[in-house]
Design a protein around this motif. Structure first.
Motif, PDB file in Angstrom:
ATOM      1  N   VAL A  93      89.279  44.199 101.131  1.00  9.83           N
ATOM      2  CA  VAL A  93      89.026  43.267  99.994  1.00  9.83           C
ATOM      3  C   VAL A  93      89.577  42.672  99.829  1.00  9.83           C
ATOM      4  N   ARG A  94      90.196  42.017 100.560  1.00  8.60           N
ATOM      5  CA  ARG A  94      91.149  41.500 100.359  1.00  8.60           C
ATOM      6  C   ARG A  94      90.615  40.384 100.930  1.00  8.60           C
ATOM      7  N   GLN A  95      89.694  39.972 102.196  1.00 11.36           N
ATOM      8  CA  GLN A  95      89.521  39.187 102.937  1.00 11.36           C
ATOM      9  C   GLN A  95      87.821  38.837 101.746  1.00 11.36           C
ATOM     10  N   LEU A  96      87.622  40.150 101.106  1.00 11.68           N
ATOM     11  CA  LEU A  96      86.248  39.059 100.544  1.00 11.68           C
ATOM     12  C   LEU A  96      86.932  38.599  99.325  1.00 11.68           C
ATOM     13  N   VAL A  97      87.696  39.156  98.709  1.00  4.56           N
ATOM     14  CA  VAL A  97      88.931  38.031  97.414  1.00  4.56           C
ATOM     15  C   VAL A  97      89.263  36.375  98.386  1.00  4.56           C
ATOM     16  N   GLU A  98      90.002  37.087  99.150  1.00  2.47           N
ATOM     17  CA  GLU A  98      90.035  35.310  99.517  1.00  2.47           C
ATOM     18  C   GLU A  98      88.958  34.566 100.321  1.00  2.47           C
ATOM     19  N   TYR A  99      87.336  34.856  99.975  1.00  2.00           N
ATOM     20  CA  TYR A  99      86.634  34.281 100.577  1.00  2.00           C
ATOM     21  C   TYR A  99      86.104  32.760  99.628  1.00  2.00           C
ATOM     22  N   GLY A 100      87.216  33.421  98.252  1.00  2.00           N
ATOM     23  CA  GLY A 100      86.435  32.619  96.420  1.00  2.00           C
ATOM     24  C   GLY A 100      87.604  31.238  97.467  1.00  2.00           C
ATOM     25  N   ARG A 101      88.199  30.969  98.387  1.00  2.00           N
ATOM     26  CA  ARG A 101      89.195  30.141  98.112  1.00  2.00           C
ATOM     27  C   ARG A 101      88.075  29.148  99.437  1.00  2.00           C
ATOM     28  N   THR A 102      86.963  29.204  99.727  1.00  2.00           N
ATOM     29  CA  THR A 102      87.388  29.079 100.544  1.00  2.00           C
ATOM     30  C   THR A 102      86.862  27.184  99.909  1.00  2.00           C
ATOM     31  N   PRO A 103      86.103  26.959  99.083  1.00  2.75           N
ATOM     32  CA  PRO A 103      85.496  25.808  98.922  1.00  2.75           C
ATOM     33  C   PRO A 103      87.455  24.593  98.881  1.00  2.75           C
ATOM     34  N   TYR A 104      87.719  25.748  99.040  1.00  2.00           N
ATOM     35  CA  TYR A 104      89.578  24.388  98.398  1.00  2.00           C
ATOM     36  C   TYR A 104      90.465  24.008 100.466  1.00  2.00           C
ATOM     37  N   VAL A 105      89.679  25.472 101.340  1.00  2.00           N
ATOM     38  CA  VAL A 105      90.669  25.241 102.455  1.00  2.00           C
ATOM     39  C   VAL A 105      90.060  24.280 103.348  1.00  2.00           C
ATOM     40  N   SER A 106      90.693  23.905 104.244  1.00  2.00           N
ATOM     41  CA  SER A 106      90.611  23.110 105.625  1.00  2.00           C
ATOM     42  C   SER A 106      89.554  23.762 105.796  1.00  2.00           C
ATOM     43  N   HIS A 107      88.755  23.291 107.471  1.00  2.00           N
ATOM     44  CA  HIS A 107      88.532  23.696 108.037  1.00  2.00           C
ATOM     45  C   HIS A 107      89.103  24.771 108.892  1.00  2.00           C
ATOM     46  N   LEU A 111      94.748  30.092 104.004  1.00  2.00           N
ATOM     47  CA  LEU A 111      95.099  29.939 103.139  1.00  2.00           C
ATOM     48  C   LEU A 111      96.974  29.077 102.739  1.00  2.00           C
ATOM     49  N   SER A 112      96.938  28.598 101.799  1.00  2.00           N
ATOM     50  CA  SER A 112      98.290  27.967 101.595  1.00  2.00           C
ATOM     51  C   SER A 112      98.763  28.810 100.811  1.00  2.00           C
ATOM     52  N   ALA A 113     100.090  29.199 100.185  1.00  2.00           N
ATOM     53  CA  ALA A 113     100.568  30.037  99.202  1.00  2.00           C
ATOM     54  C   ALA A 113      99.867  29.944  98.372  1.00  2.00           C
ATOM     55  N   ALA A 114     100.178  29.075  97.653  1.00  2.00           N
ATOM     56  CA  ALA A 114      99.583  29.293  96.341  1.00  2.00           C
ATOM     57  C   ALA A 114      97.969  29.675  95.665  1.00  2.00           C
ATOM     58  N   ASP A 115      97.188  29.607  97.715  1.00  2.00           N
ATOM     59  CA  ASP A 115      95.524  30.031  97.695  1.00  2.00           C
ATOM     60  C   ASP A 115      96.267  31.830  97.846  1.00  2.00           C
ATOM     61  N   SER A 116      97.628  32.686  97.904  1.00  2.00           N
ATOM     62  CA  SER A 116      97.473  33.732  98.119  1.00  2.00           C
ATOM     63  C   SER A 116      97.204  33.889  96.807  1.00  2.00           C
ATOM     64  N   GLN A 117      98.505  33.258  95.936  1.00  2.00           N
ATOM     65  CA  GLN A 117      99.341  33.691  94.849  1.00  2.00           C
ATOM     66  C   GLN A 117      97.397  34.277  93.443  1.00  2.00           C
ATOM     67  N   ILE A 118      96.795  32.706  94.408  1.00  2.00           N
ATOM     68  CA  ILE A 118      95.539  32.721  93.617  1.00  2.00           C
ATOM     69  C   ILE A 118      94.728  34.064  93.611  1.00  2.00           C
ATOM     70  N   VAL A 119      94.061  34.183  95.084  1.00  6.09           N
ATOM     71  CA  VAL A 119      93.991  35.453  95.019  1.00  6.09           C
ATOM     72  C   VAL A 119      94.346  37.115  95.026  1.00  6.09           C
ATOM     73  N   ASP A 120      95.660  37.314  94.645  1.00  2.00           N
ATOM     74  CA  ASP A 120      96.761  38.353  94.483  1.00  2.00           C
ATOM     75  C   ASP A 120      96.341  38.080  92.799  1.00  2.00           C
ATOM     76  N   SER A 121      96.522  37.249  91.773  1.00  3.18           N
ATOM     77  CA  SER A 121      96.180  36.814  90.459  1.00  3.18           C
ATOM     78  C   SER A 121      95.298  38.173  90.586  1.00  3.18           C
TER      79      SER A 121
END
Length: 255
Positions: A93-107, A111-121
């Protein structure tokens, strides 16, 4: 927000489904797409987020022709939850939600700490924190739907498009989701949602776009659109339209 000009949409080898449609969709509204089965609601949604290409006409996203934008540019402005999702095998489940950050991460995809916080939220907002390490395919249909919606929230776009998002959800979660959609609107988001439940659409949407046979029939507030004449003409049902005693919105009582 979105300007649609003489848009025609269809699928390879099929006839046109959306025919010469033009409309303006304003920002910071909950906009419901309604109409009978096969009228083109889902096709229009796919066209608006460029999952399918126009056969003719164009779509402007904040005055920019979407045909001139790349996928990452669009994904930072529009998130979309299709009607049918394919669960990737072995994904948690967490890996799926993390995919939501794909447009913002590097190649490298880290995930950055800020990305992880957004996923948690996002996971907390959809009440799936306790399911984080569960395989996606081990969840019930309703739990899977909430995980996919959390992924959309993690993408954190200004425009959110949802195709029948209440599918598979129990009534309590349907209400919770529609309230969440209203809360997102209060945070400045713009939501375009395909809905089958007309009373749900009237209660939670600011504007309704009514389609029939791929053509725009009317667009307006629920009070302007939800009439007995419209229900008879568009949906071929006889109904009384009364005032919802709780929300004050128009409510259909079918005869």
């Amino acid at each position: 927000m979105l300007s649609v000009n003489e848009l025609q949409l269809g699928y390879h080898g099929s006839q046109r489904i959306i025919k010469d449609l033009s409309l303006e969709l304003p920002e910071n509204k909950v906009i419901g797409l309604i109409g009978p089965n096969g009228c083109g609601k889902s096709t229009l949604l796919k066209g608006l987020c460029r999952l399918i290409q126009p056969q003719s006409g164009n779509i402007l996203l904040r005055q920019q022709n979407m045909a001139q934008l790349n996928n990452r540019q669009i994904a930072r402005q529009i998130s979309v939850l299709p009607q049918v999702q394919t669960n990737p095998e072995g994904l948690s489940v967490r890996q799926l939600v993390e995919y939501g950050r794909t447009p913002y991460v590097s190649h490298w995809g880290k995930l950055s700490a800020a990305d992880s916080q957004i996923v948690d939220s996002a996971m907390h907002e959809m009440a799936i924190d306790s399911l984080a390490d569960m395989p996606l395919d081990a969840l019930s249909g309703g739990q899977q739907q909430r995980a996919w919606i959390a992924m959309i929230l993690a993408q954190d776009t200004d425009i959110i498009m949802l195709d029948e998002p209440t599918t598979y959800l129990d009534i309590s979660y349907q209400i919770e989701l529609m309230r969440l959609i209203r809360a997102l609107k209060e945070k400045g988001k713009s939501i375009i949602v395909v809905l089958h439940d007309l009373n749900q659409a009237a209660r939670y949407c600011d504007l309704l776009v009514v389609l029939k046979s791929g053509e725009l029939q009317m667009m307006g507030t629920p009070c302007e659109v939800m009439t007995e004449a419209m229900l008879a003409e568009i949906f071929d049902v006889q109904a009384k339209v009364i005032t919802d005693p709780v929300a004050g919105s128009p409510m259909c009582v079918y005869l």
